[in-house]
Scaffold this motif. Structure first.
Motif, mmCIF file in Angstrom:
data_model
loop_
_atom_site.group_PDB
_atom_site.id
_atom_site.type_symbol
_atom_site.label_atom_id
_atom_site.label_comp_id
_atom_site.label_asym_id
_atom_site.label_seq_id
_atom_site.Cartn_x
_atom_site.Cartn_y
_atom_site.Cartn_z
ATOM 1 N N LYS A 32 13.829 10.255 17.941
ATOM 2 C CA LYS A 32 12.420 9.912 18.122
ATOM 3 C C LYS A 32 12.038 8.729 17.237
ATOM 4 N N THR A 33 11.004 8.000 17.655
ATOM 5 C CA THR A 33 10.397 6.980 16.808
ATOM 6 C C THR A 33 8.908 7.248 16.711
ATOM 7 N N LEU A 34 8.411 7.195 15.493
ATOM 8 C CA LEU A 34 6.976 7.388 15.246
ATOM 9 C C LEU A 34 6.397 6.105 14.688
ATOM 10 N N LYS A 35 5.329 5.615 15.348
ATOM 11 C CA LYS A 35 4.663 4.405 14.860
ATOM 12 C C LYS A 35 3.265 4.760 14.372
ATOM 13 N N PHE A 36 2.940 4.289 13.167
ATOM 14 C CA PHE A 36 1.627 4.536 12.557
ATOM 15 C C PHE A 36 0.777 3.293 12.727
ATOM 16 N N SER A 37 -0.488 3.476 13.116
ATOM 17 C CA SER A 37 -1.360 2.299 13.227
ATOM 18 C C SER A 37 -2.801 2.691 12.946
ATOM 19 N N GLU A 38 -3.666 1.691 12.970
ATOM 20 C CA GLU A 38 -5.115 1.860 12.746
ATOM 21 C C GLU A 38 -5.379 2.537 11.397
ATOM 22 N N TYR A 39 -4.813 1.971 10.341
ATOM 23 C CA TYR A 39 -5.039 2.514 8.999
ATOM 24 C C TYR A 39 -6.451 2.174 8.509
ATOM 25 N N ASN A 40 -7.103 3.157 7.927
ATOM 26 C CA ASN A 40 -8.372 2.940 7.222
ATOM 27 C C ASN A 40 -8.240 3.470 5.804
ATOM 28 N N GLN A 41 -8.985 2.842 4.901
ATOM 29 C CA GLN A 41 -8.958 3.316 3.525
ATOM 30 C C GLN A 41 -10.236 4.092 3.220
ATOM 31 N N TYR A 42 -10.083 5.226 2.515
ATOM 32 C CA TYR A 42 -11.217 6.071 2.163
ATOM 33 C C TYR A 42 -11.332 6.176 0.648
ATOM 34 N N LEU A 43 -12.551 6.264 0.178
ATOM 35 C CA LEU A 43 -12.837 6.387 -1.254
ATOM 36 C C LEU A 43 -12.108 5.303 -2.053
ATOM 37 N N SER A 44 -11.955 4.132 -1.437
ATOM 38 C CA SER A 44 -11.279 2.981 -2.060
ATOM 39 C C SER A 44 -9.863 3.321 -2.517
ATOM 40 N N LYS A 45 -9.282 4.371 -1.990
ATOM 41 C CA LYS A 45 -7.955 4.749 -2.466
ATOM 42 C C LYS A 45 -7.034 5.249 -1.355
ATOM 43 N N GLU A 97 0.801 -1.222 0.000
ATOM 44 C CA GLU A 97 0.000 0.000 0.000
ATOM 45 C C GLU A 97 0.837 1.276 0.000
ATOM 46 N N TYR A 98 2.133 1.166 0.172
ATOM 47 C CA TYR A 98 3.028 2.328 0.138
ATOM 48 C C TYR A 98 2.714 3.351 1.221
ATOM 49 N N TYR A 99 2.247 2.911 2.378
ATOM 50 C CA TYR A 99 2.146 3.869 3.489
ATOM 51 C C TYR A 99 3.152 3.494 4.569
ATOM 52 N N PRO A 100 3.560 4.476 5.393
ATOM 53 C CA PRO A 100 4.587 4.206 6.395
ATOM 54 C C PRO A 100 4.014 3.486 7.618
ATOM 55 N N LEU A 101 4.808 2.589 8.182
ATOM 56 C CA LEU A 101 4.429 1.918 9.425
ATOM 57 C C LEU A 101 5.234 2.436 10.603
ATOM 58 N N LYS A 102 6.429 2.915 10.287
ATOM 59 C CA LYS A 102 7.311 3.383 11.361
ATOM 60 C C LYS A 102 8.333 4.336 10.764
ATOM 61 N N THR A 103 8.707 5.348 11.557
ATOM 62 C CA THR A 103 9.782 6.245 11.133
ATOM 63 C C THR A 103 10.698 6.527 12.314
ATOM 64 N N GLU A 104 11.985 6.496 12.068
ATOM 65 C CA GLU A 104 12.961 6.915 13.086
ATOM 66 C C GLU A 104 13.581 8.234 12.672
ATOM 67 N N PHE A 105 13.717 9.141 13.640
ATOM 68 C CA PHE A 105 14.281 10.470 13.377
ATOM 69 C C PHE A 105 15.647 10.580 14.041
ATOM 70 N N TYR A 106 16.634 11.023 13.293
ATOM 71 C CA TYR A 106 17.985 11.201 13.831
ATOM 72 C C TYR A 106 18.298 12.686 13.912
ATOM 73 N N ASP A 107 18.776 13.121 15.082
ATOM 74 C CA ASP A 107 18.955 14.560 15.317
ATOM 75 C C ASP A 107 20.178 15.099 14.588
ATOM 76 N N ARG A 108 20.480 16.373 14.854
ATOM 77 C CA ARG A 108 21.568 17.036 14.109
ATOM 78 C C ARG A 108 22.919 16.397 14.395
ATOM 79 N N LYS A 109 23.017 15.708 15.546
ATOM 80 C CA LYS A 109 24.267 14.996 15.844
ATOM 81 C C LYS A 109 24.198 13.556 15.365
ATOM 82 N N ASN A 110 23.150 13.237 14.595
ATOM 83 C CA ASN A 110 22.955 11.905 14.032
ATOM 84 C C ASN A 110 22.712 10.830 15.096
ATOM 85 N N SER A 111 22.174 11.241 16.255
ATOM 86 C CA SER A 111 21.758 10.248 17.262
ATOM 87 C C SER A 111 20.257 10.023 17.123
ATOM 88 N N LEU A 112 19.828 8.820 17.455
ATOM 89 C CA LEU A 112 18.396 8.514 17.396
ATOM 90 C C LEU A 112 17.647 9.415 18.364
#
Lengths: 324, 421
Positions: free
Chosen positions: A266-279, A249-264
């Motif tokens: 934040k982590t963002l988790k996506f859930s409870e996806y619904n589809q609208y207008l069949s698209k 489906e080409y949607y994100p499930l998880k993203t990790e963010f690395y700060d300006r010093k390249n350290s981890l």
């Protein structure tokens, strides 16, 4: 030169058949490439010549206004990849496909509820309503109206987003009836004191990042692409993001963010996806965890409605007072 | 500075008949509203508002009026919102009430709004009592001439009285045009005899001269065009009517000490420009007016400056903004042109934490007399519904400034707790 000219000149670019022809691109550089951002795009274009025409075109939002890992190109009229695809080309192709799948939503309204938690577990609440208008040839227009906390109830923010140029942003303060144009430079600052930065909830355009496909993997039993992206706009708080993108489906499930010093950071988790207008797929829950401060924010979406007939007059800084 | 000063002029007790009539009108309007609400389906009414308790403390006992050094006050403002079933019109009613411990002039009621609003995409009509804001500056908005200030509310607050108006607006992506018909006029409020802070002179609103309005055509007009061109937000405005800022004439009583001020409202014609350029971390601001009138010579006033922001200072979430604005009035210095050659320097700190903690420290330097006015405002949220704030004003080095000298005992600190609902 304004980036927007690339879109308005889309037909010209198509007729130039630039996707196959670096000489044409060079001509374009001459005619357009005074501007750093444009040069950047064109260089990227040359590097990714197998899919370059899509790079010239521009980029839409992925998931309503507010998805971090949005991959937002449209139009993937692609030439035959004779050479082996590089990781950069593949990463960009994934972003373009994700954008294509979000094209044509016209407009969206939704409600947002944020629960902020500090390290001690204390919670505070934010409630907002969001309206987004898809704009052909430029970044989308979005409007956020605040309901909680109550001292900012009725405050509204209006954003005209652009890919690599700074966004235009206004704030309506209901107690004073004042509309204030505000700086949009503060990309990395917290949105309403939450763990979401302004750049996390801003309208996402494919041009805002460059990409690199790292590997294919599985996450929670789903086949995913793992793609690294690098902010191409100024003043980002991140060096890179790593995203796990659903292969079907080409949607994100998880993203990790690395700060300006390249350290981890934040982590963002996506859930409870619904589809609208069949698209159009929309995550109804986003959990952002800050590993460095121990704070977290849960953003819940509800009441998604599409194609409400919103007009550009609804996204005028002067009509902000109409909203409740 | 004019507004800051006119705010704190004292007033004689003779304003009562006016106040009574306001109470009567308010009572009538409230009862009308209540019955209207009762007759309608109640669930479609929305409201939001606040109740604010205020404690005011002064550094010195007053030399010229009541000897109190502490004052308490409570106020409430509620916005009722009633959307009509047609979907493109609504009624907004915003009563405001304050009760003050000492100052009977500050105990007052107003409708900030009693406004019927209709819109049809690009067209908008608003009729009733309303409030508008024009301008871009942080210190004083000289182009903002529609509403009379509710000056008893406080020096640092930019509170306004509801203005009778019919406003027709044409909104386009390219720009917007507002045409205002202003069929009524509100007199400015002033601190009463027992109110603080104030000047030793009494501004006697019972002597107020509004004849230029009442004997004239009784209707004021204004036109405003606003547009955004790339990084620039521009406004052009014209106003023809009664000046919302009065001039003052001293009225001498039986003893030398008995000096009262009579506010006189003249007729003015004013053209204004306001502009803001939003360039990365810079906000460049300009407001300028040309004004002519029956009580004032033709003159220009300017406010221009910048706000520069350091975002995310020292790798924290906090932002620090530096504000500088220069204020100019080409008339000779007089009692009502206090912002004649002044500089505002300010610093704004926003922690961007979950409690929205922020603070603003300002200094107004009178470049002619070198006198200083320090202002401080800070606030933070408590939970989801409460907010506390602290505000202070301190005058310093006023020895060369005959006007500010009179305020040297009026330094104050104000603490507020607000409940929002």
């Amino acid at each position: 030169m304004k980036l927007a000219n690339w879109q308005t000149d889309k037909q010209f670019l198509n007729s130039a058949n630039c996707s196959k022809d670096e000489a044409n691109i060079a001509t374009l550089i001459e005619s357009y490439g005074k501007d750093m951002d444009s040069k950047y795009l064109i260089n990227q274009n040359i590097r990714n010549s197998s899919i370059s025409s899509s790079v010239i075109k521009r980029i839409r939002m992925y998931s309503g206004v507010f998805v971090t890992t949005a991959f937002v190109f449209f139009a993937t009229s692609i030439t035959t990849p004779l050479q082996a695809e590089t990781p950069e080309e593949k990463g960009l192709a994934i972003a373009i496909e994700a954008d294509k799948r979000n094209e044509g939503f016209v407009d969206t309204t939704a409600t947002m509820r944020m629960v902020l938690r500090n390290r001690a577990g204390r919670e505070s609440l934010r409630e907002m309503r969001s309206m987004v208008l898809e704009v052909t040839g430029d970044g989308d227009k979005s409007l956020t109206i605040f309901d909680e906390p109550r001292d900012v109830k009725g405050t509204a923010s209006l954003t005209f987003s652009h890919a690599t140029e700074p966004d235009d942003q206004w704030l309506y303060l209901p107690a004073l009836k004042r509309v204030k144009r505000i700086s949009s430079k503060n990309k990395s600052g917290p949105f309403m004191g939450s763990e979401f930065a302004f750049e996390d909830i801003a309208s996402q355009e494919v041009d805002k990042y460059t990409y690199k496909h790292l590997k294919d993997d599985t996450l929670n039993g789903r086949d995913v692409f793992v793609v690294e992206s690098y902010p191409a706009y100024k003043n980002s708080g991140y060096t890179r993001l790593i995203s796990w993108i659903d292969k079907t489906e080409y949607y994100p499930l998880k993203t990790e963010f690395y700060d300006r010093k390249n350290s981890l950071l934040k982590t963002l988790k996506f859930s409870e996806y619904n589809q609208y207008l069949s698209k159009y797929w929309r995550a109804h829950r986003m959990d952002m965890e800050n590993h460095q401060t121990g704070k977290s924010t849960t953003l819940s979406w509800a009441d998604f409605k599409f194609q409400n007939g919103l007009k550009s007059s609804d996204f005028n800084s002067k009509s902000l007072k109409r909203f409740r | 500075m004019k507004r800051i000063y006119t705010n704190i002029y004292p007033e004689n007790r003779n304003g009562l008949p006016l106040k009574k009539s306001i109470f009567v009108i308010t009572g009538l309007l409230l009862s009308t509203l209540t019955s209207a609400l009762a007759a309608s389906p109640f669930d479609s009414i929305e409201y939001r508002g606040n109740v604010t308790a205020e404690l005011l403390g002064f550094s010195q006992p007053a030399t010229h009026n009541g000897d109190h050094r502490l004052n308490t006050s409570i106020s409430t403002e509620v916005e009722f919102y009633y959307p009509f079933s047609s979907g493109n019109s609504d009624l907004v009613v915003t009563p405001f009430v304050r009760v003050d411990q000492h100052d009977e002039e500050r105990t007052h009621v107003d409708f900030r709004e009693f406004l019927y609003r209709w819109n049809n995409d690009n067209w908008e009509i608003q009729a009733g009592l309303g409030k508008v804001f024009w301008g871009v500056a942080e210190s004083v908005n000289i182009v903002d001439v529609i509403n009379t200030r509710d000056a008893v509310e406080g020096i640092l607050d930019n509170e306004k009285l509801g203005q009778p108006m019919i406003q027709l607006s044409w909104l386009r992506d390219q720009g917007s045009l507002d045409f205002l018909i202003l069929p009524g006029f509100r007199e400015q409020t002033f601190a009463g005899e027992d109110g603080r802070p104030r000047f030793p002179f009494v501004v006697d609103t019972s002597l107020a001269d509004t004849s230029s309005f009442t004997s004239g055509r009784n209707v004021d007009f204004a036109l405003r065009y606003t547009t955004t061109i790339d990084d620039w937000d521009l406004g052009f405005s014209v106003f023809d009517g009664t000046d919302r800022d009065p001039e003052f004439i001293p009225v001498f009583g039986d003893t030398p000490a008995d000096v009262r001020l009579q506010p006189i409202y003249g007729q003015i014609t004013q053209a204004g420009i306001d502009a803001q350029a939003t360039l990365d971390s810079w906000l460049l601001k300009f407001e300028g007016i040309f004004q002519s009138g029956d009580l004032t010579e033709d003159h220009i006033e300017l406010v221009t400056g910048f706000e520069y922001s350091f975002f995310g200072i020292k790798d924290t979430d906090a932002d620090l903004g530096i504000i500088a604005e220069y204020l100019f009035d080409d008339r000779d210095a007089g009692i009502s042109q206090a912002f004649q050659n002044d500089l505002l320097l300010g610093m704004r700190l926003a922690l961007n934490d979950e409690d929205s903690t922020d603070a603003l420290l300002g200094t107004i330097v009178d470049l002619d007399s070198q006198s200083l006015t320090f202002t401080f405002e800070a606030s933070r949220r408590i939970g989801n519904s409460f907010k506390i704030s602290a505000n202070a004003v301190v005058w310093a080095d006023t020895s060369e400034d005959p006007l500010l000298q009179l305020l040297s005992d009026e330094d104050y600190l104000e603490l507020e707790v607000s409940w929002f609902f």
